[in-house]
Every structure is written in structure tokens, then in C-alpha cells.
Design a protein around this motif. Sequence first.
Motif, PDB file in Angstrom:
ATOM      1  N   ASP A 268       0.879  -1.168   0.000  1.00  0.00           N
ATOM      2  CA  ASP A 268       0.000   0.000   0.000  1.00  0.00           C
ATOM      3  C   ASP A 268       0.916   1.218   0.000  1.00  0.00           C
ATOM      4  O   ASP A 268       1.573   1.511   0.997  1.00  0.00           O
ATOM      5  CB  ASP A 268      -0.886  -0.018   1.244  1.00  0.00           C
ATOM      6  N   SER A 269       0.982   1.912  -1.123  1.00  0.00           N
ATOM      7  CA  SER A 269       1.959   2.990  -1.249  1.00  0.00           C
ATOM      8  C   SER A 269       1.670   4.157  -0.310  1.00  0.00           C
ATOM      9  O   SER A 269       2.581   4.935   0.004  1.00  0.00           O
ATOM     10  CB  SER A 269       2.039   3.483  -2.699  1.00  0.00           C
ATOM     11  N   LEU A 270       0.428   4.298   0.158  1.00  0.00           N
ATOM     12  CA  LEU A 270       0.137   5.342   1.131  1.00  0.00           C
ATOM     13  C   LEU A 270       0.728   4.968   2.485  1.00  0.00           C
ATOM     14  O   LEU A 270       1.412   5.763   3.135  1.00  0.00           O
ATOM     15  CB  LEU A 270      -1.371   5.566   1.232  1.00  0.00           C
ATOM     16  N   ASP A 271       0.479   3.736   2.932  1.00  0.00           N
ATOM     17  CA  ASP A 271       1.051   3.293   4.198  1.00  0.00           C
ATOM     18  C   ASP A 271       2.571   3.260   4.139  1.00  0.00           C
ATOM     19  O   ASP A 271       3.256   3.589   5.111  1.00  0.00           O
ATOM     20  CB  ASP A 271       0.524   1.893   4.543  1.00  0.00           C
ATOM     21  N   ALA A 272       3.114   2.847   2.993  1.00  0.00           N
ATOM     22  CA  ALA A 272       4.567   2.802   2.843  1.00  0.00           C
ATOM     23  C   ALA A 272       5.166   4.199   2.964  1.00  0.00           C
ATOM     24  O   ALA A 272       6.239   4.376   3.556  1.00  0.00           O
ATOM     25  CB  ALA A 272       4.927   2.182   1.499  1.00  0.00           C
ATOM     26  N   MET A 273       4.470   5.204   2.433  1.00  0.00           N
ATOM     27  CA  MET A 273       4.987   6.566   2.527  1.00  0.00           C
ATOM     28  C   MET A 273       4.951   7.058   3.960  1.00  0.00           C
ATOM     29  O   MET A 273       5.849   7.804   4.387  1.00  0.00           O
ATOM     30  CB  MET A 273       4.154   7.497   1.626  1.00  0.00           C
ATOM     31  N   ASN A 277       8.228   8.572   5.598  1.00  0.00           N
ATOM     32  CA  ASN A 277       8.224   9.960   6.072  1.00  0.00           C
ATOM     33  C   ASN A 277       6.848  10.297   6.616  1.00  0.00           C
ATOM     34  O   ASN A 277       5.928  10.615   5.855  1.00  0.00           O
ATOM     35  CB  ASN A 277       8.598  10.921   4.949  1.00  0.00           C
ATOM     36  N   GLU A 278       6.709  10.234   7.928  1.00  0.00           N
ATOM     37  CA  GLU A 278       5.397  10.475   8.541  1.00  0.00           C
ATOM     38  C   GLU A 278       4.999  11.943   8.528  1.00  0.00           C
ATOM     39  O   GLU A 278       3.880  12.287   8.896  1.00  0.00           O
ATOM     40  CB  GLU A 278       5.404   9.981   9.991  1.00  0.00           C
ATOM     41  N   SER A 580      -4.154   2.148  10.439  1.00  0.00           N
ATOM     42  CA  SER A 580      -2.895   1.743  11.059  1.00  0.00           C
ATOM     43  C   SER A 580      -1.999   2.940  11.334  1.00  0.00           C
ATOM     44  O   SER A 580      -1.157   2.899  12.225  1.00  0.00           O
ATOM     45  CB  SER A 580      -2.163   0.738  10.166  1.00  0.00           C
ATOM     46  N   GLY A 581      -2.162   4.006  10.579  1.00  0.00           N
ATOM     47  CA  GLY A 581      -1.368   5.219  10.808  1.00  0.00           C
ATOM     48  C   GLY A 581      -2.228   6.358  11.286  1.00  0.00           C
ATOM     49  O   GLY A 581      -1.968   7.518  10.969  1.00  0.00           O
ATOM     50  N   GLY A 582      -3.240   6.044  12.048  1.00  0.00           N
ATOM     51  CA  GLY A 582      -4.212   7.061  12.429  1.00  0.00           C
ATOM     52  C   GLY A 582      -3.807   7.957  13.573  1.00  0.00           C
ATOM     53  O   GLY A 582      -4.491   8.934  13.863  1.00  0.00           O
ATOM     54  N   THR A 583      -2.700   7.652  14.245  1.00  0.00           N
ATOM     55  CA  THR A 583      -2.268   8.487  15.360  1.00  0.00           C
ATOM     56  C   THR A 583      -0.805   8.874  15.181  1.00  0.00           C
ATOM     57  O   THR A 583      -0.038   8.196  14.496  1.00  0.00           O
ATOM     58  CB  THR A 583      -2.416   7.755  16.702  1.00  0.00           C
ATOM     59  N   ALA A 584      -0.422   9.978  15.834  1.00  0.00           N
ATOM     60  CA  ALA A 584       0.959  10.455  15.731  1.00  0.00           C
ATOM     61  C   ALA A 584       1.935   9.475  16.357  1.00  0.00           C
ATOM     62  O   ALA A 584       3.104   9.411  15.974  1.00  0.00           O
ATOM     63  CB  ALA A 584       1.080  11.820  16.407  1.00  0.00           C
ATOM     64  N   THR A 585       1.470   8.684  17.317  1.00  0.00           N
ATOM     65  CA  THR A 585       2.356   7.741  18.002  1.00  0.00           C
ATOM     66  C   THR A 585       2.445   6.405  17.283  1.00  0.00           C
ATOM     67  O   THR A 585       3.190   5.527  17.715  1.00  0.00           O
ATOM     68  CB  THR A 585       1.851   7.493  19.437  1.00  0.00           C
ATOM     69  N   GLY A 586       1.693   6.234  16.184  1.00  0.00           N
ATOM     70  CA  GLY A 586       1.753   4.989  15.437  1.00  0.00           C
ATOM     71  C   GLY A 586       0.748   3.953  15.867  1.00  0.00           C
ATOM     72  O   GLY A 586       0.686   2.865  15.294  1.00  0.00           O
TER      73      GLY A 586
END
Length: 610
Positions: A268-273, A277-278, A580-586
Motif C-alpha cells: 500500500d503505497s500510502l502506508d509505505a509513505m 516519512n510520517e 494503522s497510521g491514524g495516530t501520531a504515536t503509530g
Amino acid sequence: MADVKLTLNLRQPTADPVVAERVADAAKRKKAAEETPAEAVQRISAMSLTERERNAVEAVRVALTRETGNPSSAITLRSGGGSITKADVVAAGERILADAQRQERAERIAETLRTKPDNFHIIRNDAELPVFIEQLREECRRQMREWPNRWTKLGVKSMTANDFEGTGVDTYIDVSIGYSVWLPLLNEGYYLPYGHVDMRGVEGFEFLDDMSAHKSTDSQLTRSKVLAAISPYLSQPDHGKSFHMGSARYDLHVAIKDGYEIHGCVWDSLDAMRMLNEHEESFGLKPLTAKYGRFFGINGPVYTFEDMFGNRSPAPFSIELVGIYAIKDVLYGWKLSEWQYEQMKNAASEDGAGKLLDCYALIDSKLPETDVFLARSGFVVDLDGLARLEAEFTPLLEQAREDVITSYDIGPEFVRKMDRTLNASKITDWIEKQRRRIARNAETIEKQRGIIAECEAAGKTSLKKYKNAVTRLAELEAQQLAPADEEHAPLFVTEFSITNGNHLAYLIYDYLGIRDRTGQFKRGKTRSTAADVMEAYYEEEEALKPLATVAAYEKLLNTYVTKIPQALEADGRIHTEFKSGGTATGRYSSSGYSGRPIDILREFETEERI
């Protein structure tokens, strides 16, 4: 009869202020009516404007100063015969901007159709599907021969970039209208249309023209035949697929609605990005391609969906146009995914070994299919258990609220001090008004006494004037106005409310003397009683334990116990979209499905259930 000479001094202003105001208004209207559009725009530019209004005003200014080709909307600014208003200019500017946007979109569409690459294939005939499937198989065979170990970490033998076009973005309601795929070794892309619709002549679709619109006479594939052709490949877990879905997992949801499941979705290129680089400004495919495209061979303009179609479904648009756009999407998606893969593989940790790809392969590559499975399955809710908890927690909450009253000795004296603190300015205003009221009362009393004394001295006590003065004096003396001081000022607050933020702030900061640390959480704010600030206080301040108990029961009841039943879907379960990337802490986060109002389910209730 004597002659009367009337002299008018026109240089002197009229003494009547009403007439003077009317004259001034008439002069202003006359001046405004003579104002040129350029002068009006200059005047309005100096006003306080929102960003949207300023952009519109600027568009009018540019149009008025252009030497040739002024849009008619810029010329006609007055809505009536009066002065040019801000609303007139803003409306004209928005028309200019809309016209320019339509023109730009038409130019993009024409350019896209004119520059279609030779390796972009749009299939319109069902008889061509076997040829496409053979090309798909050939791509997989070539990758297994030429890239035998390239995708080993991801557990697949080959990889392609895929995408679905749909009627919208609602994962439960909207349906797919076409499928696109990029075959990297064969260096060609395909679009398979099967759900485009002719919306010409339908209200709300006036933006369609002959170049951009799908026509009912345009050939496209049969949905059932396309799904039968592509589902065996998309369901095969040994051959990998990349998407740019992110937390929506849209394409996997689409497949389930179409009657099969996608497996082998390992990139998933969005999750990979996010992993690379968060702090990206945007994680959209087009912004990422525009930013990083120079590293993987994508140059020139990268048009977004809105650039081509606006905020609409692609379904009513030309198959050729949508097909070119869709194939560019999977081309961009492939190039981005391939670049991300290499970046992760080459990223070195402190010990010199690349671990980023291992992390993605072992964890993140498994998440898309897992998240969609969880979202579609939903959670069974024990409604009886929640009812028991509500029955248990409600009296405990009431008791906790009563404990606040007793713990802090909140009685009449507390309420009075709170009122005097919170309403200090109101009390000051009342004191000043009361002083004036007392002074007026005393002045009127003396006046009535003077009238009475005057009448008595003249022996005129039978006059109505005398009788009225006696009656009025008795009324005034009976009023007994309260002294003009804080002690006698009325209460503006008569009871303490635990749900009132001002009351809580008094209790915490004034009565208990808790140090205000709001600035640590909310810059520029003071004396906050917001939940996040209070939670920090509860952990550190023993004196706030009674309030913390109330907050705990309120959160249990209002956030979970009483709210969860309201979120149930028609199947009696809770469905939520996982991020899976919904929070700043991961950490994982989730959001409830909001595409369909829950009230719609009530139409299916029977009288017995009601």
C-alpha cells in the motif's frame, strides 16, 4: 397683509439632523452610482475579506485591467441601479474563477485525449478479455523468470499495480465502474470499463460536453464477464498487488461487494509513505508523484482527480478520458511503490543492515487485508450487558455528583462567593445603576415634597396636583431601594452546576486553588476545564478526586455504554474503519461508518419491535 420676505441661505447646513442625514445619504448614493467598477473594486479590496472573497475580488481586478477579452461577468458588477457592493464583486469574481476553472479543465481533457500513449490500452469488447488475461499471465511468468527473488520478502512471486474506479468513495454503498492494472515488464497498462453511465441532459450534469461525456452508444465491457476474468488473478495470494488505498482500503471493499476477495495485497503505497516519512504534507498519490516523480521518471504536470473531473464520480465521463487517467494512476502507483520498495531495502540501521523493509514486510504488508476483514466482519455487541452496565453506572454517577457537593461543601455561601467572583463586572454595573436609581428616587421625592409644601402654603390642598404629589411621594418612600453595594447586589447565579464550565473553573482554580497549567496544553488559553486538561489534573491533584470519579462514570456512560447501541448497523454489529497510521504515536485508530444515517434503519422496524 404685509409682505413676507423668505431668505434661503444655501451655504448653511439645515438645523434638522434627520434632514441632514437624508441629504448626506443621498449624496453618498449619488457618488456611489457614479463610481467606476475599478474604483469600487479598489474600495472593496480595502475591506476585511475572507480568503475566498479576496480571491474573487482579485479575479475581478485582474479582469478589469486586462487589455482584451474581459469576461462579461467582470463588466456587469451592479446587481441593481445602486452602488456596487462587496456581494456584487464577490459574485462576479466567483463567476470568473468558475469560468476559468471550466476552461482549464477543458484544456486538460483535450490534452489528455490528444497525448494518449501507445502502451495505454482501453478494452471495450468482451472478446478482447482473453487477450488481456494472457498478457497478465505473461507478465507474471516474465517476473518469475527475470525477477526470481525480487519480492521474496513480501512472500509473492510477482507484483502489479491495480486500481478500481467507482461511483464514489463510500466503501459500503458505492460500486466499481472499471478496473485498471499496470504490467511493469511488459510496460503497458489496461483499463477495463463496465459501469459508465450516460448522464447528458440530466439536471446537475450540465458540465458534461461531447468531449468529456460518456454516451449510451459508447461500447464497454459486461460487468459479470470482467469480474469473472479478473477475480482469479486478484484472488491469488502468490502474485502480489499494490494499491494506493491507505486507511480506506477502498479497492478491497469493492472486490467483496463484487463477489470475491483480493488476496496478495502486499503493498500500500500510502502506508509505505507514512513509514518512510510520517511528516509528508499530503499522502495522496498525485502530490507524492509530483514531489518525488523526478526520482522515478515521472516528469511534467501530474493532474489530480479534481483537476480532471472535479468533486464528482467518473461514471458519467468518457471511457477514453477516464481510462487514460486510470492507467496513469496505476503507472504512478507502480513507479511510486517500486521506488518506495528500493528506498526501504536500502535504508540502513545503526548496525548497517536494512531493517525498514523487514518491518514493512512482516507487519504493514499484512494490514490491508486484515483491516478490511475486521471492518467487514464487525463486532458483536452484548446489548443486555450494556443495559446492565447502564443500570449499574447511572446511580453511581448520581452518587458521585452528590459527593462533589458534600466533599467541597457546596452550599449557599459557596454559591454566593462563586457568583461574586464570576459576575464581578455585572455586580459593578448593578451598583452603578443602583446609585443612579437611588439618586433619581431622592430627587423625585424632594420634588414631590416641594409640590406638597407649595400647595399647603397656598391653601390649595384640594387640587389634583396636590393629591397626585401626595400619592407619588407615598409610592416613592415605600420603595425602600437596597443600598448600592456588593452586599445588597442580587445573585446572578443561584445554584452550582457541575456541567457548567465557568462553575467548574471557579471550583478548581479559585476555591481549591489548583495552579492553572492550561497553557501547557492549549497555547494562549487559561482556566480550561476541557477533558484533556482535566485528565492531566486528575492524575496529579488529589483534591480533584471527587470530580475525577464523576468524569470517569460520565465517560463510561456517554462514550461507550449509551453510545455503542446507537452505532449498530442493520446486521446488529458495529463496523468501523481501521487506520494503522491514524495516530501520531503509530497506534491504531478507528472511525465509525458515517456514510449512511443510522435513522434509515428505523423504517425496517416492526410495530412489535417499536
